[in-house]
Design an enzyme around this catalytic site. Structure first.
Site, short mmCIF file in Angstrom:
data_model
loop_
_atom_site.label_atom_id
_atom_site.label_comp_id
_atom_site.label_asym_id
_atom_site.label_seq_id
_atom_site.Cartn_x
_atom_site.Cartn_y
_atom_site.Cartn_z
N ASN A 44 -12.79 0.11 -9.26
CA ASN A 44 -14.05 0.83 -9.10
C ASN A 44 -14.40 1.72 -10.28
O ASN A 44 -15.02 2.77 -10.12
CB ASN A 44 -13.99 1.71 -7.84
CG ASN A 44 -13.49 0.97 -6.63
OD1 ASN A 44 -13.92 -0.16 -6.39
ND2 ASN A 44 -12.59 1.57 -5.88
N ASP A 60 0.83 -1.20 0.00
CA ASP A 60 0.00 0.00 0.00
C ASP A 60 0.86 1.25 0.00
O ASP A 60 2.07 1.18 -0.23
CB ASP A 60 -0.94 -0.02 1.21
CG ASP A 60 -2.34 0.42 0.84
OD1 ASP A 60 -2.54 1.63 0.64
OD2 ASP A 60 -3.24 -0.44 0.76
N HIS A 119 -4.75 5.16 3.26
CA HIS A 119 -5.23 3.94 2.61
C HIS A 119 -4.64 2.69 3.24
O HIS A 119 -5.36 1.73 3.54
CB HIS A 119 -4.90 3.99 1.12
CG HIS A 119 -5.67 2.99 0.31
ND1 HIS A 119 -5.23 1.70 0.13
CD2 HIS A 119 -6.84 3.09 -0.37
CE1 HIS A 119 -6.09 1.05 -0.63
NE2 HIS A 119 -7.08 1.86 -0.95
N SER A 141 -11.19 -1.89 -2.53
CA SER A 141 -10.06 -1.99 -1.62
C SER A 141 -10.49 -2.66 -0.32
O SER A 141 -9.86 -3.61 0.15
CB SER A 141 -9.49 -0.61 -1.30
OG SER A 141 -8.62 -0.16 -2.28
#
Length: 398
Positions: free
Chosen positions: A190, A62, A103, A254
């Site tokens: 997405n 990440d 995130h 995610s």
């Protein structure tokens, strides 16, 4: 009927290369536990009697991590040094007021948050609260990051990001991971399109899309043959990176990937001898569909629904034959290369190896021989040309 009841009965468009979670609101520490509908849907308290992820390492590739967040203290293992200088690469995708650690912190909390307060009753509780997180803030170089995670003991690798191209040895490194017995989970994305993306498009990666609390697949999910499973991905509270008590409610594949990674951690604890394909088999064989989707008589796997949404309870409890090592999903073929693949180079070969004395002797000797050959050819050609000129002159003057 909400998927929470179904499960109990049975037990924002992302930028290319960006992390796949879009923030949609804030939440206080007093609200987040109540708002964690996936824990209620999965019957987490009963699940944790079967497994909590203890002894399992989940590598999260990440952007960065707030390791001091009150819901994650003590959950992080040591990460790689090579990534520290590259975290800024992810900052290009940040929105105003976002932290580069948001995130990664969110994903880690969904997987292995332990909460805070009396008995850990407040804040984020992960689906695998006793798992440990290998923080790898290097998703932009996922080949290197994946191999590092594998070589440092990861049991599960979570990849909540996507690109529309295969970069470096991304797929080869996933092949390497699966060959070493590591479960790899990747977000479908997405964008709401059918275009292929990576790393979810690499054989061996479990592709995950978002589902809401009613069991409906998100319209934002990317859809194609890489969609394998669905998991909670709407209105998901998570820890964030701005402070040790920061939270947000978010959406996206995610979060869905993080839930599947956590479910895989539970299964790895209870069934440590299963291959990544056999872990996937348990998730596939126990996946569910809402009543609305069941009425459509879908042919599974479906490009929008995959095999359905995960049900960790049945996956842990049911008597399911292990099945073939490769499991039901697409797996890489052959033997994985043991080192990074450099564009333009043969797989597994160093494109610019150090030159030893023998190599130098051969090189310079070869150059010398080549020069002599060229000189010889030039002299021969000149002699032939001169001879032809003489013959031509004799014919014209006679």
């Amino acid at each position: 009927m909400r998927v929470t009841r179904t499960l109990r009965a049975t037990a924002g468009a992302a930028l290319t290369g960006a992390l796949l979670l879009a923030a949609s609101g804030t939440a206080s520490a007093d609200q987040v536990r109540v708002d964690q509908w996936p824990l209620q849907a999965f019957g987490a308290e009963q699940l944790w009697k079967q497994a909590t992820g203890k002894g399992v390492k989940v590598a999260v590739l990440d952007s960065g991590f707030r390791e001091t967040h009150q819901d994650l203290t003590g959950q992080f293992l040591a990460g790689p040094d090579f990534a520290k200088s590259t975290m800024a690469a992810a900052s290009e995708h940040l929105k105003p007021n976002e932290d580069i650690r948001d995130h990664g912190t969110a994903m880690a909390s969904i997987i292995a948050g332990h909460g805070h307060g009396p008995g850990g009753s407040k804040g984020i509780k992960g689906l695998a609260p006793d798992a440990k997180i290998l923080p790898v803030p290097e998703y932009k170089n996922s080949g290197q990051a994946t191999r590092w995670a594998v070589d440092h003991g990861a049991d599960v690798i979570n990849m909540s990001y996507g690109e529309n191209i295969k970069a470096g040895d991304m797929c080869e490194s996933i092949h390497y991971a699966v060959e070493k017995g590591v479960v790899v989970v990747a977000a479908a994305g997405n964008d709401g399109w059918s275009q292929k993306s990576y790393p979810v498009g690499c054989p061996g990666a479990i592709g995950v899309g978002a589902v809401d609390e009613y069991g409906a697949s998100s319209d934002a999910n990317n859809y194609n043959s890489d969609m394998d499973l669905l998991a909670p991905g709407k209105q998901i509270p998570s820890a964030m990176g701005k402070s040790d008590s920061d939270y947000k409610t978010s959406k996206g594949s995610s979060a869905s990937s993080a839930y599947v990674s956590a479910a895989a951690a539970l299964l790895k604890e209870k069934f440590p001898d299963l291959t990544p394909g056999q872990i996937a088999n348990r998730l596939v064989k126990t996946a569910g569909l809402s009543q609305a989707e069941k009425g459509k008589n879908l042919k599974l796997p479906d490009e929008h629904y995959g095999w359905g949404y995960i049900q960790p309870g049945p996956a842990l409890r049911k008597d399911i034959p292990a099945g073939p090592a490769a499991g039901p999903l697409a797996m890489p073929k052959g033997k994985a290369p043991q080192q990074a693949v450099v564009p333009g180079a043969d797989k597994g070969q160093d494109p610019d190896p150090p030159m030893g004395a023998k190599d130098k002797l051969m090189l310079y000797g070869g150059i010398g021989v080549g020069v002599l050959l060229v000189v010889g050819v030039v002299i021969t050609v000149m002699a032939i040309v001169r001879r032809r000129r003489e013959m031509a002159a004799s014919r014209s003057w006679g």
